[in-house]
Design a protein around this motif. Structure first.
Motif, PDB file in Angstrom:
ATOM      1  N   GLU A  42       0.808  -1.215   0.000  1.00 20.10           N
ATOM      2  CA  GLU A  42       0.000   0.000   0.000  1.00 20.10           C
ATOM      3  C   GLU A  42       0.851   1.279   0.000  1.00 20.10           C
ATOM      4  OE1 GLU A  42      -3.232  -0.191   2.845  1.00 20.10           O
ATOM      5  OE2 GLU A  42      -3.437   1.996   2.624  1.00 20.10           O
ATOM      6  N   ARG A  43       1.789   1.357   0.967  1.00 18.47           N
ATOM      7  CA  ARG A  43       2.618   2.571   1.034  1.00 18.47           C
ATOM      8  C   ARG A  43       3.561   2.652  -0.172  1.00 18.47           C
ATOM      9  NH1 ARG A  43       6.858   4.886   5.283  1.00 18.47           N
ATOM     10  NH2 ARG A  43       7.434   2.709   5.630  1.00 18.47           N
ATOM     11  N   LEU A  44       4.041   1.479  -0.580  1.00 20.00           N
ATOM     12  CA  LEU A  44       4.924   1.413  -1.749  1.00 20.00           C
ATOM     13  C   LEU A  44       4.243   2.016  -2.978  1.00 20.00           C
ATOM     14  CD1 LEU A  44       7.216   0.191  -3.561  1.00 20.00           C
ATOM     15  CD2 LEU A  44       6.130  -2.018  -3.285  1.00 20.00           C
ATOM     16  N   MET A  45       2.949   1.748  -3.161  1.00 21.16           N
ATOM     17  CA  MET A  45       2.231   2.273  -4.327  1.00 21.16           C
ATOM     18  C   MET A  45       2.105   3.792  -4.262  1.00 21.16           C
ATOM     19  SD  MET A  45       1.591  -0.369  -6.264  1.00 21.16           S
ATOM     20  CE  MET A  45       2.931  -0.130  -6.678  1.00 21.16           C
ATOM     21  N   HIS A  46       2.089   4.363  -3.025  1.00 21.43           N
ATOM     22  CA  HIS A  46       1.989   5.822  -2.887  1.00 21.43           C
ATOM     23  C   HIS A  46       3.345   6.506  -2.964  1.00 21.43           C
ATOM     24  CE1 HIS A  46      -2.031   5.024  -1.078  1.00 21.43           C
ATOM     25  NE2 HIS A  46      -2.280   6.062  -1.846  1.00 21.43           N
ATOM     26  N   GLU A  47       4.327   5.875  -2.299  1.00 26.98           N
ATOM     27  CA  GLU A  47       5.604   6.581  -2.123  1.00 26.98           C
ATOM     28  C   GLU A  47       6.722   6.090  -3.036  1.00 26.98           C
ATOM     29  OE1 GLU A  47       6.708   6.800   2.025  1.00 26.98           O
ATOM     30  OE2 GLU A  47       4.651   7.288   2.615  1.00 26.98           O
ATOM     31  N   GLY A  48       6.541   4.914  -3.646  1.00 29.92           N
ATOM     32  CA  GLY A  48       7.582   4.389  -4.541  1.00 29.92           C
ATOM     33  C   GLY A  48       7.722   5.294  -5.753  1.00 29.92           C
ATOM     34  N   ILE A  49       8.962   5.441  -6.237  1.00 24.96           N
ATOM     35  CA  ILE A  49       9.182   6.291  -7.413  1.00 24.96           C
ATOM     36  C   ILE A  49       9.628   5.395  -8.579  1.00 24.96           C
ATOM     37  CG2 ILE A  49      10.406   8.319  -8.299  1.00 24.96           C
ATOM     38  CD1 ILE A  49      11.136   8.984  -5.371  1.00 24.96           C
ATOM     39  N   PRO A  50       8.704   5.145  -9.530  1.00 20.16           N
ATOM     40  CA  PRO A  50       9.101   4.320 -10.677  1.00 20.16           C
ATOM     41  C   PRO A  50      10.072   5.092 -11.555  1.00 20.16           C
ATOM     42  CG  PRO A  50       6.725   4.766 -10.674  1.00 20.16           C
ATOM     43  CD  PRO A  50       7.331   5.636  -9.645  1.00 20.16           C
ATOM     44  N   HIS A  51      11.078   4.449 -12.098  1.00 25.26           N
ATOM     45  CA  HIS A  51      11.890   5.187 -13.078  1.00 25.26           C
ATOM     46  C   HIS A  51      12.109   4.389 -14.340  1.00 25.26           C
ATOM     47  CE1 HIS A  51      15.319   3.403 -10.831  1.00 25.26           C
ATOM     48  NE2 HIS A  51      14.621   3.781  -9.794  1.00 25.26           N
ATOM     49  N   ALA A  52      12.241   5.139 -15.397  1.00 17.15           N
ATOM     50  CA  ALA A  52      12.185   4.538 -16.722  1.00 17.15           C
ATOM     51  C   ALA A  52      13.470   4.778 -17.499  1.00 17.15           C
ATOM     52  CB  ALA A  52      11.006   5.146 -17.482  1.00 17.15           C
ATOM     53  N   GLU A  53      14.495   5.288 -16.818  1.00 19.83           N
ATOM     54  CA  GLU A  53      15.722   5.617 -17.542  1.00 19.83           C
ATOM     55  C   GLU A  53      16.925   5.373 -16.655  1.00 19.83           C
ATOM     56  OE1 GLU A  53      16.542   9.644 -19.797  1.00 19.83           O
ATOM     57  OE2 GLU A  53      17.654   9.596 -17.904  1.00 19.83           O
ATOM     58  N   MET A  54      18.009   4.939 -17.258  1.00 20.04           N
ATOM     59  CA  MET A  54      19.272   4.790 -16.521  1.00 20.04           C
ATOM     60  C   MET A  54      20.293   5.731 -17.152  1.00 20.04           C
ATOM     61  SD  MET A  54      21.326   3.418 -14.445  1.00 20.04           S
ATOM     62  CE  MET A  54      21.410   1.783 -13.803  1.00 20.04           C
ATOM     63  N   GLN A  55      21.004   6.466 -16.299  1.00 20.91           N
ATOM     64  CA  GLN A  55      22.072   7.324 -16.829  1.00 20.91           C
ATOM     65  C   GLN A  55      23.418   6.682 -16.543  1.00 20.91           C
ATOM     66  OE1 GLN A  55      21.775  11.317 -15.249  1.00 20.91           O
ATOM     67  NE2 GLN A  55      19.563  11.342 -15.602  1.00 20.91           N
ATOM     68  N   LEU A  56      24.272   6.698 -17.539  1.00 17.16           N
ATOM     69  CA  LEU A  56      25.647   6.219 -17.367  1.00 17.16           C
ATOM     70  C   LEU A  56      26.567   7.336 -17.844  1.00 17.16           C
ATOM     71  CD1 LEU A  56      25.283   2.642 -18.906  1.00 17.16           C
ATOM     72  CD2 LEU A  56      25.805   3.136 -16.524  1.00 17.16           C
ATOM     73  N   VAL A  61      10.445  -0.995   3.320  1.00 18.51           N
ATOM     74  CA  VAL A  61       9.933  -2.356   3.085  1.00 18.51           C
ATOM     75  C   VAL A  61       9.892  -3.097   4.418  1.00 18.51           C
ATOM     76  CG1 VAL A  61      10.403  -4.578   1.955  1.00 18.51           C
ATOM     77  CG2 VAL A  61      10.862  -2.446   0.720  1.00 18.51           C
ATOM     78  N   VAL A  62      10.983  -2.983   5.186  1.00 17.64           N
ATOM     79  CA  VAL A  62      11.080  -3.679   6.472  1.00 17.64           C
ATOM     80  C   VAL A  62      10.020  -3.138   7.439  1.00 17.64           C
ATOM     81  CG1 VAL A  62      12.597  -3.921   8.484  1.00 17.64           C
ATOM     82  CG2 VAL A  62      13.483  -4.391   6.200  1.00 17.64           C
ATOM     83  N   ARG A  63       9.855  -1.824   7.469  1.00 18.34           N
ATOM     84  CA  ARG A  63       8.854  -1.241   8.376  1.00 18.34           C
ATOM     85  C   ARG A  63       7.437  -1.708   8.007  1.00 18.34           C
ATOM     86  NH1 ARG A  63       8.008   2.865  12.015  1.00 18.34           N
ATOM     87  NH2 ARG A  63      10.128   3.658  11.889  1.00 18.34           N
ATOM     88  N   ASP A  64       7.137  -1.730   6.716  1.00 19.57           N
ATOM     89  CA  ASP A  64       5.800  -2.161   6.278  1.00 19.57           C
ATOM     90  C   ASP A  64       5.532  -3.600   6.739  1.00 19.57           C
ATOM     91  OD1 ASP A  64       5.641   0.293   5.049  1.00 19.57           O
ATOM     92  OD2 ASP A  64       6.015  -0.459   3.023  1.00 19.57           O
ATOM     93  N   LEU A  65       6.542  -4.464   6.604  1.00 20.19           N
ATOM     94  CA  LEU A  65       6.364  -5.876   6.980  1.00 20.19           C
ATOM     95  C   LEU A  65       6.242  -6.027   8.502  1.00 20.19           C
ATOM     96  CD1 LEU A  65       8.912  -7.319   4.410  1.00 20.19           C
ATOM     97  CD2 LEU A  65       6.544  -8.097   4.609  1.00 20.19           C
ATOM     98  N   ILE A  66       7.043  -5.258   9.237  1.00 19.03           N
ATOM     99  CA  ILE A  66       6.967  -5.333  10.712  1.00 19.03           C
ATOM    100  C   ILE A  66       5.613  -4.819  11.192  1.00 19.03           C
ATOM    101  CG2 ILE A  66       7.898  -4.344  12.867  1.00 19.03           C
ATOM    102  CD1 ILE A  66      10.689  -4.553  11.635  1.00 19.03           C
ATOM    103  N   ASP A  67       5.179  -3.684  10.630  1.00 12.92           N
ATOM    104  CA  ASP A  67       3.883  -3.107  11.036  1.00 12.92           C
ATOM    105  C   ASP A  67       2.760  -4.125  10.857  1.00 12.92           C
ATOM    106  OD1 ASP A  67       5.017  -0.753  11.712  1.00 12.92           O
ATOM    107  OD2 ASP A  67       4.310   0.397   9.971  1.00 12.92           O
ATOM    108  N   LEU A  68       2.778  -4.777   9.704  1.00 10.51           N
ATOM    109  CA  LEU A  68       1.716  -5.734   9.402  1.00 10.51           C
ATOM    110  C   LEU A  68       1.746  -6.912  10.377  1.00 10.51           C
ATOM    111  CD1 LEU A  68      -0.363  -5.698   7.162  1.00 10.51           C
ATOM    112  CD2 LEU A  68       1.124  -7.166   5.816  1.00 10.51           C
ATOM    113  N   ARG A  69       2.947  -7.416  10.644  1.00 13.52           N
ATOM    114  CA  ARG A  69       3.056  -8.580  11.543  1.00 13.52           C
ATOM    115  C   ARG A  69       2.603  -8.204  12.956  1.00 13.52           C
ATOM    116  NH1 ARG A  69       4.561 -13.715  10.962  1.00 13.52           N
ATOM    117  NH2 ARG A  69       5.296 -14.756  12.835  1.00 13.52           N
TER     118      ARG A  69
END
Ligand code: RFL
Length: 391
Positions: free
Chosen positions: A63-77, A104-112
């Motif tokens: 749930e939080r990942l869908m709100h706060e995750g930042i998808p990226h579509a490009e790699m710079q080298l 990720v760890v906090r989300d899993l701990i919260d749920l458990r």
């Protein structure tokens, strides 16, 4: 104490395994050696493969990942002082997502904890007993007492320095290690990451890596000698060196801000091919370490745990041993693929001590191939996005 699956370690591997087992109706107890605060404050990975994002969503932790995750579509080298970019999306729209491991760890701990399921902090595991019997036991300390957890199966998700790997008698013989003669000096910074300055830079001063943890927090790395005195670096020294290594002929510069944390990681690759012995399986960093360049460690842990959870489900609910017998073999296909890719990338962007001009030219060729040939781009994109899951 008694449970079906005793899980050692509350990192991403152990916590996700506990969650998937819960969804399948299998009981587990998670034993974590460190305190809750320590586990939540650990800053590490931040780049998730699409498969990891999908797995977290599938098991109700997205749930939080869908709100706060930042998808990226490009790699710079960057190399030879110029910026090059390549798209990092495949034909099915799979991409990478920035979302910190600590979240990720906090989300899993919260749920458990919300589900009131057993997760013990400050509970270091000291030894395992009768691993090769149908009643293996875990000895651990908690609240000043020695305690024993009797299980049907033990999952060693206790990271590279954990105790569980040593209980597989052929673990050492079946392990392979590469140590790199350099490390990453990492800083976590309170400064909005500049999207114009991201990714990897190859320079003759050493590599630099700029990534994000959120819209306001950046994660930056400098290649350094393992014996470098990092205390001697002022904050300005760090920013100046990052600017030098990331320069690409444009006026773009990193946004500067407070340095919240400094750390150092020696780069190494390690695989223990013996991931199962009797009623013990190891998963995640307990079984393998990849140099962080490929951003694969956490993603590999998720791949292992998917196989392990399904294998345990079949074994504990139906007595079917087929998948658990093939656990190492299935995981290792993905592991060696990711290790190989992470090492290729590591070799291409870092300056080895005493490296010749010839070696540097070879690196430029590898980078050129990935960015400017169709076959190279395909290889780069599919390796970064990760193999499809077998289980
Ligand atoms: P962890 O996270 O090390 O968790 C293991 C847990 O086990 C506990 N433990 C014990 N508990 C009880 N009794 C004992 N005797 C115990 N011994 C240990 C530990 O306290 C801990 O809580 O392993 P896990 O779950 O396998 O997860 C692996 C990931 O943490 C790791 O692979 C990643 O952080 C690697 N990594 C990256 N992976 C990615 O997928 N994407 C990235 O962008 C990425 N960037 C990185 C990284 C690792 C880095 N370092 C640390 C080298 C960047 C860096 C700098």
């Amino acid at each position: 104490m008694r449970t079906q699956v005793g899980i050692i370690g509350a990192g991403p591997a152990g916590l996700l395994l506990a969650r998937i087992l819960q969804v399948h109706g299998i009981e587990s107890v998670v034993l974590e050696g460190r305190s809750r605060d320590h586990v939540l404050a650990r800053i590490r990975a931040g780049v998730l493969e699409q498969g990891t994002v999908d797995t977290l969503n599938e098991y109700g932790v997205g749930e939080r990942l869908m709100h706060e995750g930042i998808p990226h579509a490009e790699m710079q080298l960057r190399w030879a002082g110029r910026r090059h970019a390549l798209p990092l999306v495949d034909e099915t729209n799979r991409r990478m997502t920035t979302y910190g491991q600590a979240k990720v760890v906090r989300d899993l701990i919260d749920l458990r904890e919300t589900d009131h399921l057993p997760l013990l902090f400050d509970a270091p595991v000291e030894s395992l007993e009768d691993v090769n019997s149908d009643r293996p036991r875990i000895r651990f300390a908690h609240d000043g007492q020695q305690r024993t957890l009797e299980c049907d199966f033990i999952a060693g998700c206790d990271g590279f320095h954990g105790v569980s790997r040593q209980y597989s008698p052929d673990a050492e013989e079946k392990s392979a290690l590469r140590e790199y003669p350099y490390g990453w000096f990492g800083v976590l910074v309170e400064a909005a990451p500049n999207p114009e300055i991201r990714g990897f830079a190859h320079t003759t001063r050493g590599a630099a890596v700029c990534s994000a943890r959120s819209k306001t927090i950046g994660r930056l790395y400098l290649q350094v000698d393992p014996n470098e005195n990092l205390d001697a670096w002022s904050d300005d020294d760090i920013w100046n060196e990052l600017d030098l290594r990331m320069q690409d002929g444009s006026n773009n510069r990193l946004n500067r801000g407070r340095i919240l944390q400094r750390d150092f990681a020696r780069l190494r690759a390690f695989v223990c091919e013996s991931m199962r012995y009797g009623r013990l399986c190891i998963a995640g960093d307990a079984a393998h370490i990849v140099p962080p360049s490929g951003a694969k460690g956490l993603n590999l842990a998720v791949g292992d745990v998917r196989v392990l959870a399904e294998a345990l489900r079949r074994f504990l609910t139906k007595g079917d041993t087929d998948l658990i017998d093939r656990y190492s073999e299935i995981c290792l296909r993905r592991i060696w693929h990711s290790v190989h890719w992470s090492c290729l990338l590591t070799d291409a962007i870092h300056m080895a001590p005493g490296q010749s001009r010839f070696d540097t030219q070879m690196q430029y060729e590898a980078l050129q191939h990935w960015v400017y040939t169709e076959i190279g781009r395909k290889h780069f994109v599919s390796s970064m996005l990760g193999l499809p899951y077998e289980v």
